[in-house]
Design a protein around this motif. Sequence first.
Motif, PDB file in Angstrom:
ATOM      1  N   PRO B  96       2.781   7.872   0.345  1.00  5.75           N
ATOM      2  CA  PRO B  96       1.336   8.083   0.489  1.00  5.75           C
ATOM      3  C   PRO B  96       0.552   7.179  -0.460  1.00  5.75           C
ATOM      4  O   PRO B  96       0.815   7.150  -1.649  1.00  5.75           O
ATOM      5  N   MET B  97      -0.383   6.436   0.090  1.00  7.26           N
ATOM      6  CA  MET B  97      -1.141   5.484  -0.729  1.00  7.26           C
ATOM      7  C   MET B  97      -2.521   5.312  -0.088  1.00  7.26           C
ATOM      8  O   MET B  97      -2.632   5.228   1.132  1.00  7.26           O
ATOM      9  N   ILE B  98      -3.542   5.293  -0.933  1.00  9.68           N
ATOM     10  CA  ILE B  98      -4.901   5.053  -0.453  1.00  9.68           C
ATOM     11  C   ILE B  98      -5.365   3.723  -1.035  1.00  9.68           C
ATOM     12  O   ILE B  98      -5.430   3.576  -2.260  1.00  9.68           O
ATOM     13  N   VAL B  99      -5.624   2.758  -0.180  1.00  9.34           N
ATOM     14  CA  VAL B  99      -6.106   1.457  -0.633  1.00  9.34           C
ATOM     15  C   VAL B  99      -7.584   1.347  -0.274  1.00  9.34           C
ATOM     16  O   VAL B  99      -7.960   1.495   0.888  1.00  9.34           O
ATOM     17  N   LEU B 100      -8.409   1.127  -1.291  1.00 15.55           N
ATOM     18  CA  LEU B 100      -9.830   0.915  -1.070  1.00 15.55           C
ATOM     19  C   LEU B 100     -10.098  -0.575  -1.230  1.00 15.55           C
ATOM     20  O   LEU B 100      -9.744  -1.161  -2.251  1.00 15.55           O
ATOM     21  N   THR B 101     -10.704  -1.172  -0.211  1.00 12.92           N
ATOM     22  CA  THR B 101     -11.005  -2.601  -0.289  1.00 12.92           C
ATOM     23  C   THR B 101     -12.511  -2.795  -0.209  1.00 12.92           C
ATOM     24  O   THR B 101     -13.195  -2.096   0.554  1.00 12.92           O
ATOM     25  N   ARG B 124      -4.254  -2.989  10.388  1.00  7.17           N
ATOM     26  CA  ARG B 124      -4.068  -1.925  11.391  1.00  7.17           C
ATOM     27  C   ARG B 124      -2.584  -1.624  11.632  1.00  7.17           C
ATOM     28  O   ARG B 124      -2.185  -0.468  11.638  1.00  7.17           O
ATOM     29  N   PRO B 125      -1.749  -2.650  11.804  1.00  8.99           N
ATOM     30  CA  PRO B 125      -0.333  -2.315  12.051  1.00  8.99           C
ATOM     31  C   PRO B 125       0.444  -1.922  10.790  1.00  8.99           C
ATOM     32  O   PRO B 125       1.586  -1.510  10.918  1.00  8.99           O
ATOM     33  N   CYS B 126      -0.134  -2.049   9.627  1.00  3.91           N
ATOM     34  CA  CYS B 126       0.628  -1.712   8.420  1.00  3.91           C
ATOM     35  C   CYS B 126       0.021  -0.550   7.663  1.00  3.91           C
ATOM     36  O   CYS B 126       0.273  -0.366   6.475  1.00  3.91           O
ATOM     37  N   THR B 127      -0.800   0.241   8.346  1.00  8.56           N
ATOM     38  CA  THR B 127      -1.305   1.483   7.761  1.00  8.56           C
ATOM     39  C   THR B 127      -1.085   2.603   8.762  1.00  8.56           C
ATOM     40  O   THR B 127      -0.927   2.364   9.961  1.00  8.56           O
ATOM     41  N   LYS B 128      -1.073   3.839   8.261  1.00 10.61           N
ATOM     42  CA  LYS B 128      -1.069   4.992   9.166  1.00 10.61           C
ATOM     43  C   LYS B 128      -2.382   5.036   9.916  1.00 10.61           C
ATOM     44  O   LYS B 128      -2.433   5.364  11.098  1.00 10.61           O
ATOM     45  N   HIS B 129      -3.442   4.741   9.191  1.00  9.86           N
ATOM     46  CA  HIS B 129      -4.775   4.668   9.787  1.00  9.86           C
ATOM     47  C   HIS B 129      -5.664   3.900   8.823  1.00  9.86           C
ATOM     48  O   HIS B 129      -5.385   3.867   7.623  1.00  9.86           O
ATOM     49  N   ASN B 130      -6.722   3.275   9.351  1.00 13.64           N
ATOM     50  CA  ASN B 130      -7.664   2.631   8.446  1.00 13.64           C
ATOM     51  C   ASN B 130      -9.076   2.769   8.984  1.00 13.64           C
ATOM     52  O   ASN B 130      -9.280   3.105  10.151  1.00 13.64           O
ATOM     53  N   ASP B 141     -16.938  11.633   3.679  1.00 11.90           N
ATOM     54  CA  ASP B 141     -16.053  12.271   4.667  1.00 11.90           C
ATOM     55  C   ASP B 141     -14.834  11.388   4.928  1.00 11.90           C
ATOM     56  O   ASP B 141     -13.703  11.868   4.990  1.00 11.90           O
ATOM     57  N   THR B 142     -15.077  10.086   5.068  1.00 14.87           N
ATOM     58  CA  THR B 142     -13.977   9.172   5.372  1.00 14.87           C
ATOM     59  C   THR B 142     -12.954   9.152   4.246  1.00 14.87           C
ATOM     60  O   THR B 142     -11.739   9.177   4.489  1.00 14.87           O
ATOM     61  N   LEU B 143     -13.441   9.136   3.007  1.00 16.63           N
ATOM     62  CA  LEU B 143     -12.503   9.093   1.880  1.00 16.63           C
ATOM     63  C   LEU B 143     -11.658  10.365   1.831  1.00 16.63           C
ATOM     64  O   LEU B 143     -10.445  10.304   1.620  1.00 16.63           O
ATOM     65  N   HIS B 144     -12.284  11.504   2.049  1.00 14.32           N
ATOM     66  CA  HIS B 144     -11.514  12.754   2.033  1.00 14.32           C
ATOM     67  C   HIS B 144     -10.502  12.775   3.183  1.00 14.32           C
ATOM     68  O   HIS B 144      -9.360  13.226   3.017  1.00 14.32           O
ATOM     69  N   GLN B 145     -10.943  12.287   4.347  1.00 12.18           N
ATOM     70  CA  GLN B 145     -10.022  12.225   5.487  1.00 12.18           C
ATOM     71  C   GLN B 145      -8.862  11.281   5.187  1.00 12.18           C
ATOM     72  O   GLN B 145      -7.718  11.526   5.593  1.00 12.18           O
ATOM     73  N   ALA B 146      -9.153  10.196   4.465  1.00 14.16           N
ATOM     74  CA  ALA B 146      -8.101   9.221   4.149  1.00 14.16           C
ATOM     75  C   ALA B 146      -6.998   9.880   3.319  1.00 14.16           C
ATOM     76  O   ALA B 146      -5.805   9.665   3.562  1.00 14.16           O
ATOM     77  N   PHE B 147      -7.401  10.694   2.348  1.00 21.96           N
ATOM     78  CA  PHE B 147      -6.393  11.401   1.535  1.00 21.96           C
ATOM     79  C   PHE B 147      -5.584  12.357   2.420  1.00 21.96           C
ATOM     80  O   PHE B 147      -4.362  12.470   2.261  1.00 21.96           O
ATOM     81  N   HIS B 148      -6.272  13.025   3.327  1.00 19.88           N
ATOM     82  CA  HIS B 148      -5.568  13.969   4.213  1.00 19.88           C
ATOM     83  C   HIS B 148      -4.527  13.241   5.069  1.00 19.88           C
ATOM     84  O   HIS B 148      -3.374  13.664   5.154  1.00 19.88           O
ATOM     85  N   VAL B 149      -4.947  12.126   5.671  1.00 20.19           N
ATOM     86  CA  VAL B 149      -4.030  11.398   6.561  1.00 20.19           C
ATOM     87  C   VAL B 149      -2.841  10.853   5.769  1.00 20.19           C
ATOM     88  O   VAL B 149      -1.695  10.907   6.222  1.00 20.19           O
ATOM     89  N   VAL B 158      -2.963   4.413   3.813  1.00 20.85           N
ATOM     90  CA  VAL B 158      -4.202   4.292   4.581  1.00 20.85           C
ATOM     91  C   VAL B 158      -5.103   3.310   3.841  1.00 20.85           C
ATOM     92  O   VAL B 158      -4.872   3.031   2.654  1.00 20.85           O
ATOM     93  N   LEU B 159      -6.084   2.796   4.531  1.00 18.26           N
ATOM     94  CA  LEU B 159      -6.995   1.838   3.899  1.00 18.26           C
ATOM     95  C   LEU B 159      -8.424   2.164   4.315  1.00 18.26           C
ATOM     96  O   LEU B 159      -8.686   2.456   5.480  1.00 18.26           O
ATOM     97  N   VAL B 160      -9.334   2.110   3.334  1.00 20.97           N
ATOM     98  CA  VAL B 160     -10.763   2.287   3.627  1.00 20.97           C
ATOM     99  C   VAL B 160     -11.479   1.021   3.162  1.00 20.97           C
ATOM    100  O   VAL B 160     -11.424   0.661   1.980  1.00 20.97           O
TER     101      VAL B 160
END
Lengths: 189, 584
Positions: B96-101, B124-130, B141-149, B158-160
């Motif tokens: 599990p990893m959250i990358v913020l760019t 896109r192909p190297c994240t669970k979702h972005n 909302d997006t950041l909280h969802q990113a942690f959930h995913v 995931v990446l935001v």
Amino acid sequence: MNALNIPQGSTAHSAYSLRPTLPEGEERRTLAVLVRNEAGVLARVIGLFSGRGYNIESLTVSETDHASRRSRITVVTTGEPAIIEQIKAQLSRMVVVIDVHDLTMEGPSVERELALIKVACTGEARVEALRMSQVFRASVVDTTLKSFVFELTGAPDKIDAFVELMAPLGLVDVSRTGVAAIKRGPDPM
Amino acid sequence: MPREMTGAQIVVQALKDQGVDTVFGYPGGAVLPIYDEIFKQNDIKHILVRHEQGATHAAEGYARSTGKPGVVLVTSGPGATNAVTGLTDALMDSIPMIVLTGQVPTFLIGSDGFQEADTVGITRPCTKHNWLVKETDHLADTLHQAFHVAMAGRPGPVLVDIPKDVQFATGMYNSPEEAEELPYNPRREPEDDAVMAMVEMIETAERPILYTGGGVINSGDRASALLRELAEETGFPVTSTLMGLGCYPASGKLWLGMLGMHGMYEANMAMHGCDAMFCIGARFDDRITGRLDAFSPGSKKAHIDIDPSSINKNVHVDVPILGDVAETLERVLAKWRARGAQTRRDRLAGWWTQIEAWKAIKCLTYKPSKSVIKPQYALERLEALTRGRDRYITTEVGQHQMWAAQFLRFDEPKRWMTSGGLGTMGYGVPASIGVQIAHPEALVINVAGEASFMMTMQELSCAVQYMAPVKQFILNNERLGMVRQWQQLLHGERYSHSYSEALPDFVKMAEAFGCKGIRCTDPADLDDAIQEMLDYDGPVIFDCLVEKHENCFPMIPSGKAHNEMLLGEASTEGAIDVSGSVLV
């Protein structure tokens, strides 16, 4: 291939079934994929198919419920049954995917495609093209003295057959929507 | 209550509310507002890496050693593209990893602006979702969802992507409780029928094996505890993939060691000869199965996995069980115990006799030397001198990685961090720093090869800055050892570019970085040198010059089955045939 040279013992049952037969062990399936309509959703689904080497024969997508921002993607794919199960599993684990249904396997369904077919011809050929269009219940949506644009709706096989028949008569262009499909009966999907 | 904040403030607040204590990052133009907010607070520690790839691997090391998600903050364009390797690594290994760019402002997107890249497209192909967040109101909302995913179901990266104008603009902040939930909730509880089918398999198995993997570790410490209960109470032998080392203790009496291409002979033979295989949180990877059509031909197979796409992907299984490992094992154990905790004890004894005979081959035997340090010997001594310490091991990728998996022993989960799926050289140095940041008092050692080490060694500067006393234990053979081994076996000993004609003086380099440097060339000096490394309170580069042409055995050659393992130097001639040579 046309209706007159269907080989003996072919799986094609009539002039309306001209799709090439699949390699041994492979099947053609129509999948209905319900997705949240957010930016990039189509790229995600297509990327899954290209990235993992799955086939796409036809793909249609459009928002079907504006209020809840849901889109329906209809994919016609081919592959061995285990690969098709893999495709369904890969699709259903995506974050944007709400539901995946295999319409080919889940009982009877209706498949339709719309095509616009441009034919340029004069004289005998022009009469023949128009006569054929009536047989196929195509409608003429544009005409000049030298051409027709036919609109034809039906199963993909039927459109294949019509396009084949137009080829010697002056076929210019074909634009097809890809397959839209829905389950028969009162249940959803 | 929702509160109005700038986008940059929202980012920092969301991280705090998600319980983040550490961020690995590197600033740049498109994330300056977020860095400004980081400057104004003390709750979140920011670790400045020396390259964005380092940030991702450090975050992976942090995540794998704690069970919490790793967080990365990098700028747009090259910052994001440099994170791609780490994202792919985390995706393959389910970390599990959250990358913020940062991203160029929304009005410049698509204009080929300075440091603009299509980050969500590339990743896109190297994240669970972005996500690309175009409005500040959607950011929280997006950041909280990113942690959930990242954490839900099979974990992953995931990446935001946050454009700079979104960071400056104000919007409403929702706390995790107030945020709109994403309807993404992978099923955790297994079907009763599947649990029952596994219980019946346990009761009837005559030659069973528990084939465990990283999924046990990802499922949490309870899963490891339950696995140990299952093993001890049934008396079934346990093997594990590279990813799962530590979920069952290496000191346990049922332990067969790692399986797979460079796994233990007894583990692979037991996989081949078993009649009941219980795959628990592993995924039948090609390093594990060898030749698929000869993989464990006579066994009934059960497979517990939280990811439906892992089940029946490579190997058909008879009992698919979709669910979390801990949830499933709990139900299986309860059901099995309620039915009288039966196994075929009469048959198990014979199976163990067979396994003991395979063990007696002693597949890790190597030719000892008094004049040159054998890499296996170096790891044996490292193991002996660190036994009993609160020890975390990271590795790079190659021969040293396999030897480390063979010779180091793990009794607890989350103590072994290695790039298994992607096989990323350069993983270990930053990962060791991430582990050390998470566990400041622990002993953290990166077992490295000199070639892998040089891919990310700039991160030692980061280790020195944060006083992370990581030990870089380099098995230096002046070769790309695994490449060289394959060239020997497969390409007529034509060693094309698998050696370095110029290597730095690692001791001098250590000193230049502000680390301690130790070189050891003589087996007689090794223990003292290792002890010197362990005793030093600070980062160390240990340059251990080892036998240059040592091969890693045992080995299942590409395209061969488990029962066609190579055990030693004698049998390598023509080991890999034409069909095997196309495999990697």
